[in-house]
Design a protein around this motif. Structure first.
Motif, PDB file in Angstrom:
ATOM      1  N   ASN A 168     -80.600  99.232 -37.457  1.00 43.63           N
ATOM      2  CA  ASN A 168     -79.110  98.969 -36.491  1.00 43.63           C
ATOM      3  C   ASN A 168     -77.289  98.187 -36.540  1.00 43.63           C
ATOM      4  O   ASN A 168     -77.848  97.082 -36.201  1.00 43.63           O
ATOM      5  N   VAL A 169     -77.490  98.113 -37.797  1.00 46.58           N
ATOM      6  CA  VAL A 169     -75.986  97.733 -38.866  1.00 46.58           C
ATOM      7  C   VAL A 169     -75.286  97.816 -37.687  1.00 46.58           C
ATOM      8  O   VAL A 169     -75.326  99.552 -36.777  1.00 46.58           O
ATOM      9  N   ASN A 170     -73.869  97.547 -37.695  1.00 47.60           N
ATOM     10  CA  ASN A 170     -72.078  97.632 -37.182  1.00 47.60           C
ATOM     11  C   ASN A 170     -71.997  98.918 -37.575  1.00 47.60           C
ATOM     12  O   ASN A 170     -71.556  98.448 -38.926  1.00 47.60           O
ATOM     13  N   LEU A 171     -71.005  99.513 -37.237  1.00 50.52           N
ATOM     14  CA  LEU A 171     -70.108 100.271 -38.169  1.00 50.52           C
ATOM     15  C   LEU A 171     -69.015 100.681 -37.855  1.00 50.52           C
ATOM     16  O   LEU A 171     -67.709 100.448 -36.352  1.00 50.52           O
ATOM     17  N   SER A 208     -70.275 101.342 -42.968  1.00 48.81           N
ATOM     18  CA  SER A 208     -71.603  99.711 -42.620  1.00 48.81           C
ATOM     19  C   SER A 208     -71.343  98.794 -42.410  1.00 48.81           C
ATOM     20  O   SER A 208     -70.502  97.994 -43.738  1.00 48.81           O
ATOM     21  N   TYR A 232     -65.214  99.475 -33.951  1.00 52.23           N
ATOM     22  CA  TYR A 232     -65.983  98.576 -34.498  1.00 52.23           C
ATOM     23  C   TYR A 232     -66.756  97.868 -33.486  1.00 52.23           C
ATOM     24  O   TYR A 232     -66.243  97.192 -33.110  1.00 52.23           O
ATOM     25  N   SER A 256     -73.697  93.836 -44.291  1.00 60.17           N
ATOM     26  CA  SER A 256     -74.576  94.516 -44.405  1.00 60.17           C
ATOM     27  C   SER A 256     -74.411  95.735 -46.152  1.00 60.17           C
ATOM     28  O   SER A 256     -74.798  96.516 -45.593  1.00 60.17           O
ATOM     29  N   THR A 293     -73.280 100.593 -32.846  1.00 59.18           N
ATOM     30  CA  THR A 293     -75.043 100.914 -34.085  1.00 59.18           C
ATOM     31  C   THR A 293     -74.928 102.745 -34.485  1.00 59.18           C
ATOM     32  O   THR A 293     -74.920 103.086 -33.762  1.00 59.18           O
ATOM     33  N   GLU A 294     -75.158 103.103 -35.603  1.00 55.27           N
ATOM     34  CA  GLU A 294     -76.107 104.319 -35.506  1.00 55.27           C
ATOM     35  C   GLU A 294     -76.628 105.432 -34.974  1.00 55.27           C
ATOM     36  O   GLU A 294     -76.120 106.194 -33.978  1.00 55.27           O
ATOM     37  N   THR A 337     -65.684  95.687 -45.809  1.00 49.83           N
ATOM     38  CA  THR A 337     -66.904  95.256 -46.904  1.00 49.83           C
ATOM     39  C   THR A 337     -66.490  94.647 -48.082  1.00 49.83           C
ATOM     40  O   THR A 337     -66.763  95.164 -48.873  1.00 49.83           O
ATOM     41  N   SER A 381     -69.309 107.879 -38.344  1.00 48.09           N
ATOM     42  CA  SER A 381     -69.141 106.263 -39.137  1.00 48.09           C
ATOM     43  C   SER A 381     -68.599 106.412 -39.971  1.00 48.09           C
ATOM     44  O   SER A 381     -68.987 107.448 -41.137  1.00 48.09           O
TER      45      SER A 381
END
Length: 275
Positions: free
Chosen positions: A231-234, A113, A90, A274, A93-94, A255, A110
């Motif tokens: 550019n969300v972190n995954l 998100s 973790y 996100s 980004t994608e 989430t 992934s």
């Protein structure tokens, strides 16, 4: 003190170069043993902090045995996930994940998100972009995707103009206009905060800004917009591990409303949920 196992970049980088993408040599690695704890590689801030919150407050109720390992670079977490040394990571980004898979032949995917860390331009010598002098030196993260992202940030402020279509692979060679004759110093992303005394400004990843006690929403001269930001972190696993019940539990918890509230309460807009 956070209940995490901190691993230094120097030691792990040596191990990664030695082992490459081969198996770590254990009879039962953390990815294949779904009965053991889920070991997750993460950069310290905010990723390991968020995972530690999950571990300490949510995991037990969900029946998840979670172990957090901290890494200070952007390469070893992926090689460790690929070779099974850890079960997930973790930190990325994608666009970075896609570029890493393409360049290294890895098989990472992934599964959730979680948050966005806006990239920012920081300076100890200027209070606004207009204060940057002709010929000023700007430090940039040197990995392909983040450098492109940094250049796009500078372009959004009119500091430079990029060639049409440069996109996620933009480099300094794609700069078509540079009215302030800016010079660029490419550094490993983790080094950019430390460069602030030596350069006129630096584009810094959100996690490294936070580690350096910078407050992105307050200290950045320019900050990425969260709107439509890819550019969300995954949360990432090796392909084939998506149905690991431990991974599914962690994805659910990362989430959850509780984690959303934790992020909003603790990072003051420097990290944005996100979901």
């Amino acid at each position: 003190m956070r209940n995490t196992a901190k691993i230094t970049t120097a030691v792990l980088a040596t191990g990664a170069l030695t082992l490459g993408l081969s198996a770590c040599g254990s009879d039962k690695d953390s990815a294949s043993d779904t009965s053991g704890p889920l070991v997750v590689a993460a950069t310290p801030v905010p990723h390991a902090e968020i995972l530690t919150y999950v571990k300490d407050n949510l995991a037990q109720k969900e029946g998840l045995d979670l172990e957090v390992k901290e890494f200070t670079d952007y390469v070893t977490p992926n090689t460790a996930t690929e070779d099974g040394s850890v079960g997930a990571n973790y930190f990325q980004t994608e666009p970075y994940l896609a570029d890493f898979n393409k360049k290294n032949g890895t098989h990472l995917k992934s599964v959730a998100s979680v948050h966005l860390e806006p990239l920012g331009l920081y300076s100890h010598k200027a209070d606004k972009t207009g204060d940057l002098k002709n010929g000023a030196t700007i430090a940039l993260p040197n990995d392909t995707v983040t450098e492109a992202r940094a250049l796009q940030l500078l372009a959004s402020e009119g500091l430079i103009t990029l060639k049409d279509g440069a996109g996620n692979s933009a480099t300094t060679a794609d700069i078509t206009k540079n009215p302030k004759n800016l010079e660029f110093k490419e550094l490993e992303a983790a080094q950019t905060p430390r460069s602030l005394n030596d350069v006129d400004a630096a584009v810094i990843n959100g996690n490294y800004a936070l580690e350096a006690d910078l407050k992105p929403t307050k200290d950045a001269l320019v900050l990425e917009s969260a709107k439509d930001n890819p550019n969300v972190n995954l949360l990432v696993v090796k392909e084939g591990q998506e149905d690991d019940p431990r991974v599914k539990k962690l994805a659910k918890l990362l989430t959850s409303p509780e984690v959303k509230k934790y992020i909003e309460d603790n990072f003051a807009g420097s990290v944005l949920p996100s979901f």
